[in-house]
Motif scaffolding. Structure first.
Motif, short mmCIF file in Angstrom:
data_model
loop_
_atom_site.label_atom_id
_atom_site.label_comp_id
_atom_site.label_asym_id
_atom_site.label_seq_id
_atom_site.Cartn_x
_atom_site.Cartn_y
_atom_site.Cartn_z
N MET A 1 -8.15 8.31 -1.31
CA MET A 1 -7.42 8.71 -2.51
C MET A 1 -7.88 7.87 -3.69
SD MET A 1 -3.31 8.64 -3.21
CE MET A 1 -2.66 9.05 -4.82
N THR A 2 -8.12 8.51 -4.81
CA THR A 2 -8.58 7.82 -6.02
C THR A 2 -7.51 7.91 -7.09
OG1 THR A 2 -10.89 8.31 -5.52
CG2 THR A 2 -10.36 7.72 -7.79
N SER A 3 -7.24 6.78 -7.74
CA SER A 3 -6.28 6.75 -8.84
C SER A 3 -6.91 6.06 -10.03
CB SER A 3 -5.00 6.02 -8.43
OG SER A 3 -5.29 4.70 -7.99
N ARG A 4 -6.41 6.38 -11.22
CA ARG A 4 -6.91 5.78 -12.47
C ARG A 4 -5.73 5.16 -13.21
NH1 ARG A 4 -10.11 10.20 -11.47
NH2 ARG A 4 -12.38 9.79 -11.59
N LEU A 5 -5.88 3.89 -13.54
CA LEU A 5 -4.77 3.13 -14.09
C LEU A 5 -5.19 2.43 -15.37
CD1 LEU A 5 -3.83 1.49 -10.68
CD2 LEU A 5 -2.51 3.26 -11.83
N PRO A 6 -4.31 2.42 -16.39
CA PRO A 6 -4.65 1.73 -17.65
C PRO A 6 -4.62 0.22 -17.45
CG PRO A 6 -2.37 2.48 -17.71
CD PRO A 6 -2.96 3.03 -16.44
N HIS A 7 -5.55 -0.44 -18.10
CA HIS A 7 -5.61 -1.91 -17.98
C HIS A 7 -6.34 -2.45 -19.21
CE1 HIS A 7 -4.53 -5.02 -15.09
NE2 HIS A 7 -5.58 -5.71 -15.52
N SER A 8 -6.46 -3.76 -19.29
CA SER A 8 -7.15 -4.36 -20.42
C SER A 8 -7.74 -5.69 -20.01
CB SER A 8 -6.21 -4.56 -21.61
OG SER A 8 -6.93 -4.90 -22.78
N SER A 9 -8.64 -6.20 -20.84
CA SER A 9 -9.34 -7.44 -20.58
C SER A 9 -9.80 -8.01 -21.90
CB SER A 9 -10.55 -7.20 -19.67
OG SER A 9 -11.55 -6.49 -20.39
N HIS A 10 -10.33 -9.22 -21.85
CA HIS A 10 -10.90 -9.80 -23.07
C HIS A 10 -12.08 -8.97 -23.58
CE1 HIS A 10 -8.37 -13.24 -22.51
NE2 HIS A 10 -8.99 -13.67 -21.43
N TRP A 11 -12.69 -8.17 -22.72
CA TRP A 11 -13.86 -7.37 -23.10
C TRP A 11 -13.47 -5.98 -23.59
CZ3 TRP A 11 -13.08 -9.80 -18.41
CH2 TRP A 11 -13.65 -11.08 -18.33
N GLY A 12 -12.16 -5.69 -23.58
CA GLY A 12 -11.69 -4.42 -24.08
C GLY A 12 -10.77 -3.72 -23.10
N ALA A 13 -10.03 -2.75 -23.61
CA ALA A 13 -9.16 -1.93 -22.77
C ALA A 13 -10.01 -0.98 -21.93
CB ALA A 13 -8.17 -1.16 -23.63
N PHE A 14 -9.49 -0.62 -20.76
CA PHE A 14 -10.25 0.25 -19.87
C PHE A 14 -9.32 0.95 -18.89
CE2 PHE A 14 -10.09 -3.88 -17.78
CZ PHE A 14 -9.80 -3.59 -16.45
N THR A 15 -9.89 1.87 -18.16
CA THR A 15 -9.19 2.51 -17.05
C THR A 15 -9.80 2.01 -15.75
OG1 THR A 15 -8.71 4.50 -18.34
CG2 THR A 15 -8.64 4.71 -15.93
N ALA A 16 -8.94 1.52 -14.86
CA ALA A 16 -9.39 1.04 -13.56
C ALA A 16 -9.40 2.22 -12.58
CB ALA A 16 -8.48 -0.06 -13.05
N GLU A 17 -10.54 2.45 -11.96
CA GLU A 17 -10.68 3.51 -10.97
C GLU A 17 -10.60 2.87 -9.58
OE1 GLU A 17 -13.34 7.54 -10.69
OE2 GLU A 17 -14.37 5.66 -11.18
N GLN B 1 -17.87 -8.82 -28.79
CA GLN B 1 -17.51 -8.03 -27.61
C GLN B 1 -16.15 -8.44 -27.06
OE1 GLN B 1 -20.67 -8.65 -24.80
NE2 GLN B 1 -22.13 -7.35 -25.86
N VAL B 2 -15.66 -9.62 -27.43
CA VAL B 2 -14.49 -10.19 -26.76
C VAL B 2 -13.37 -10.46 -27.75
CG1 VAL B 2 -15.93 -11.21 -24.98
CG2 VAL B 2 -15.31 -12.57 -26.98
N GLU B 3 -12.14 -10.43 -27.25
CA GLU B 3 -10.97 -10.73 -28.06
C GLU B 3 -9.87 -11.23 -27.12
OE1 GLU B 3 -8.33 -11.01 -31.36
OE2 GLU B 3 -10.50 -10.74 -31.27
N SER B 4 -9.31 -12.38 -27.43
CA SER B 4 -8.20 -12.89 -26.64
C SER B 4 -7.02 -11.93 -26.76
CB SER B 4 -7.80 -14.28 -27.14
OG SER B 4 -6.76 -14.80 -26.37
N GLY B 5 -6.53 -11.46 -25.63
CA GLY B 5 -5.47 -10.46 -25.63
C GLY B 5 -5.98 -9.05 -25.52
N GLY B 6 -7.31 -8.89 -25.57
CA GLY B 6 -7.89 -7.55 -25.43
C GLY B 6 -8.09 -6.86 -26.76
N GLY C 1 -17.46 -11.61 -36.74
CA GLY C 1 -18.35 -11.42 -35.61
C GLY C 1 -18.10 -12.41 -34.48
N ASP C 2 -17.27 -13.43 -34.70
CA ASP C 2 -17.05 -14.41 -33.64
C ASP C 2 -16.11 -13.89 -32.55
OD1 ASP C 2 -18.74 -16.12 -34.87
OD2 ASP C 2 -17.26 -17.61 -35.45
N THR C 3 -15.20 -13.00 -32.90
CA THR C 3 -14.40 -12.29 -31.91
C THR C 3 -14.23 -10.86 -32.41
OG1 THR C 3 -12.23 -12.79 -32.87
CG2 THR C 3 -13.10 -14.36 -31.27
#
Length: 777
Positions: free
Chosen positions: A1-17, A191-196, A358-360
């Motif tokens: 079974m495959t699910s897709r869930l919202p998530h985030s990281s310092h590198w950006g928001a994403f969907t976890a598969e 590419q990065v931001e504290s808190g996403g 450009g630093d974050t």
């Protein structure tokens, strides 16, 4: 079974598969114009074989007790134990140190980026726990911009302009016609931001400015510190000479009578004292374009031409954080403000000064006018802090006095280090010196998902979950959305949330109810979100209720107006004074003059760094080391990920150097090289490029520290960690920030047998004494 869930990281928001309980893919958030390639390394980190599988105790500490065999930190093996025993050991040590030595003997710095989630943010969790326990010794400021945080309040009354309170991108794109970038605007850092971040927009805005007629000048030793599509003019200055360059520009404006006399008279104080210095009235050295060009190694005519252009059109002058991570790092930020004041455009749309574009990822975005969800940490009752980068000084010199921003202080005597959510064996300078200091505490406790160098140099290691193993809320006040971070997988091995670990300890120490406030993870997330939602409503912004937010996966934050730094001050300095003693920009600071610091005079000054290409030491170590932020990681995070692994050269961190410097040393592209100075040595992989100025080598931070003889001071680092080479001293007595970018080295081809890098492989631990006891916390 495959699910897709919202998530985030310092590198950006994403969907976890997720498929059958395992993360199999990471999909960038739709609508992100330039998602970070680093997202692809998240799955690698989650399932890496360097995960800490169970609580583990260093054998020497377990068998002989606190303080015993501390010289074996980094070399000893570990014994896995059950959670009950691990928490009992930590609680007993905390209680012992508090009773015998007092709370200031506990160092709870835990500096680092930790998690993009605002509830499970390790540093905040630990600070809350230790504050309720009676306090600890904490850290002030950060490694990114400590010197700037100290100097700017004396100059403009606030440190805000270095932490994101800068003119917004849309204003720059519309109004700026000349952008002078000291240190560039490195999009790799954006590419990065504290808190996403939900939208990586820096490249978009830079293109918009270019398309609207902005012209760019990059003052930096590294050409690609600015995006190639900007076609920026490059002034390849020697590292650490930015203050001299700015003084040369200011001198040209002065002697050619091009500076804005009215602005300086109305909005500034102390120009007459600074003018004497520019003219060389006291030292006999006018700070002319020729003087500056000789120091920086560039053409004097180019400086004079640039000064004239700066006052002829709407000009933005910016400096990156990296400039002030150097000897006398306060000076280039102070001089950035003074140069902008002489140009006279502070407070005008598209003009003036700014820091860290450009630093974050969120720099240049307007902050939303309400607090993002965040766990309250409380107040530290111990009242003990040190400047963030003075860890080794504190450990090596307990009780000794030092100066810091006008105060005379003493270092505490640390007996227990408690670290969660950071990696000092990445961040700190002169790792061999840190290693000597790290042997002094009686106990080191670390929460860590992976066997980083810090974990390997601990006494007790408690396995912590990563963001994908828990629920959380991702939020940055410079973003346009708050993200629901749904748990994607079960905790790996015996990993626990920092909140659960600390709640278990709080229960043993008698304050569990105060720490948890009767809330579990779900209740805390609801509480923190709703608190922000109410604050947003008071500021005219409407956010959905928690259940709708959680189901939708995000809450959009209403847009905010454009922003011009110090616009109100310019319109009416009497009605909107700065929070300086004079209420104006302090070109000369009587307050700093009163401190009497010879390493931070009362106006911007060119002070030679202890190490730079003009120093006598350059005869033995003729290359200036730039240890900048990596393209393939966030600091040391994701070094085990595919993007970082694929960038390695012969398994080592790539070191970029100019072909002329390589030829003089018979170094070819792809060779294994040894970088060294009197502090240490490391191996790296040579990458030849003319994007790096001759006399400069670039070795990014973040390769996990991997000494050939673990636990041995001075051992050759096999992986390419530049902090075995960088100097560990304060920027000045005012700021006491890190001086990583003032470091000279030599390079040579390495022809010997080099052991393979081991640090990114799993560290075996003995199962002696292992139990499966559960704590139930």
């Amino acid at each position: 079974m495959t699910s897709r869930l919202p998530h985030s990281s310092h590198w950006g928001a994403f969907t976890a598969e997720v498929h059958d309980g395992r993360l199999v893919g990471v999909l960038p958030r739709p609508g992100d114009p330039e998602p970070s390639p680093l997202l692809s390394g998240i799955a690698d980190a989650l399932h890496a074989d360097v995960r800490v599988a169970a609580p583990a105790v260093r054998r020497g500490w377990l068998e002989q007790g606190p303080g015993a065999t501390s010289e074996r930190r980094g070399a000893d093996d570990f014994v896995e134990v059950g959670w009950d025993r691990a928490l009992d050991l930590v609680a007993a040590e905390l209680d012992r140190v508090r009773r015998e030595h007092g709370n200031p003997a506990i160092f709870g710095g835990s500096y680092g980026w930790a998690s993009a989630g605002r509830f499970h943010h390790a540093k905040t969790q630990l600070a809350r726990f230790l504050n309720l326990f009676g306090g600890c010794t904490d850290q002030k400021y950060n490694y990114s911009y400590a010197a700037a945080s100290a100097i700017l309040p004396h100059v403009v009354g606030t440190g805000g302009p270095t932490a994101g309170e800068v003119t917004s991108w849309d204003v720059i794109a519309e109004h700026t016609r000349l952008w002078v970038m000291f240190g560039g605007a490195p999009l790799k850092n954006a590419q990065v931001e504290s808190g996403g971040i939900t939208r990586h927009s820096a490249a978009h805005w830079l293109r918009a400015a270019r398309d609207n007629g902005t012209r760019f000048v990059a003052v930096t030793p590294i050409r690609d510190d600015v995006a190639g599509f900007l076609d920026a003019a490059w002034l390849p200055v020697r590292p650490n000479t930015d203050t001299a360059v700015m003084l040369g520009l200011a001198h040209t404006l002065l002697v050619e009578d091009r500076y804005d006399r009215d602005f300086v008279a109305r909005y500034c104080v102390g120009f007459d004292r600074f003018r004497r210095y520019l003219e060389g009235a006291d030292d006999g050295r006018p700070k002319s374009a020729e003087w500056a060009a000789a120091i920086a190694g560039i053409d004097a005519g180019a400086l004079r031409d640039l000064a004239r252009r700066m006052v002829a059109e709407r000009t933005m002058i910016t400096s990156t954080w990296s400039l002030q991570r150097a000897d006398h790092g306060e000076q280039p930020f102070w001089m950035t403000v003074v140069l902008a004041a002489m140009v006279g455009q502070i407070g005008l749309p598209g003009g003036g000064f700014g820091f860290a574009y450009g630093d974050t990822a969120g720099m240049g975005n307007r902050r939303y006018p309400f607090p993002a969800p965040a766990l309250p940490a409380g107040v530290n009752p111990a009242g003990s802090t040190i400047p963030v980068a003075r860890i080794a000084d504190m450990l090596l010199h307990p009780g000794e006095p030092y100066d810091f921003d006008g105060e005379r202080r003493r270092y505490p005597d640390i007996r227990l280090v408690y670290w969660a959510g950071g990696n000092p064996f990445h961040h700190h300078q002169d790792l061999n010196r840190l290693l000597r200091g790290w042997r002094r505490p009686e106990t080191v406790v670390v929460h860590e998902p992976w066997w980083t160098a810090t974990a390997r140099h601990a006494d007790i290691v408690l396995p912590a979950t990563t963001t994908l193993e828990r629920n959380d809320i991702g939020a940055s006040s410079r973003d346009d959305a708050i993200v629901a971070m749904h748990q994607a997988v079960e905790p790996v091995g015996q990993a626990r949330h920092d909140f659960d670990i600390l709640a278990g300890l709080a229960g043993r120490l008698g304050f569990r109810d105060a720490f948890t406030e009767g809330r579990d993870e779900a209740a805390w997330l609801r509480h923190l979100y709703e608190r922000s939602r109410r604050a947003a409503a008071r500021n005219g912004a409407e956010l959905p209720e928690f259940d709708e937010f959680w189901a939708r996966g995000h809450a959009d934050v209403p847009g905010t107006r454009s922003f011009v730094l110090f616009e109100a001050f310019r319109s009416d300095p009497a009605a909107h004074p700065l929070r300086t003693p004079s209420g104006r920009i302090e070109i000369f600071s009587a307050t700093i003059e009163g401190f009497g610091y010879d390493d931070c005079p009362p106006h911007p000054t060119w002070l030679e760094p202890a190490e730079w290409l003009g120093a006598a030491q350059a005869a033995r170590h003729p290359l200036h080391l730039i240890s900048n932020q990596p393209r393939t990681r966030l600091h040391g995070q994701l070094d085990m990920g595919r993007v970082s692994r694929d960038s390695k050269v012969n398994g080592r961190e790539p070191c970029r150097l100019n072909p002329s410097d390589a030829a003089a040393r018979a170094i070819r592209d792809g060779d294994l090289i040894r970088l060294f100075n009197d502090r240490g040595a490391c191996l790296a992989g040579a990458v030849l490029t003319d994007a790096v100025r001759p006399g400069v080598v670039e070795l990014a931070t973040g390769a996990w520290y991997d000494p050939r003889e673990p636990g041995t001071v001075g051992a050759l680092d096999l992986h390419g960690n530049p902090n075995v080479l960088t100097a560990d001293h304060g920027t000045s007595r005012l700021g006491q920030g890190p001086s990583a970018h003032s470091a000279l080295v030599q390079a040579e081809r390495f022809d010997g047998d080099a052991p393979p890098v081991a640090v990114l492989r799993v560290t075996p631990v003995s199962d002696e004494g292992k139990t499966d006891g559960a704590d139930g916390s």
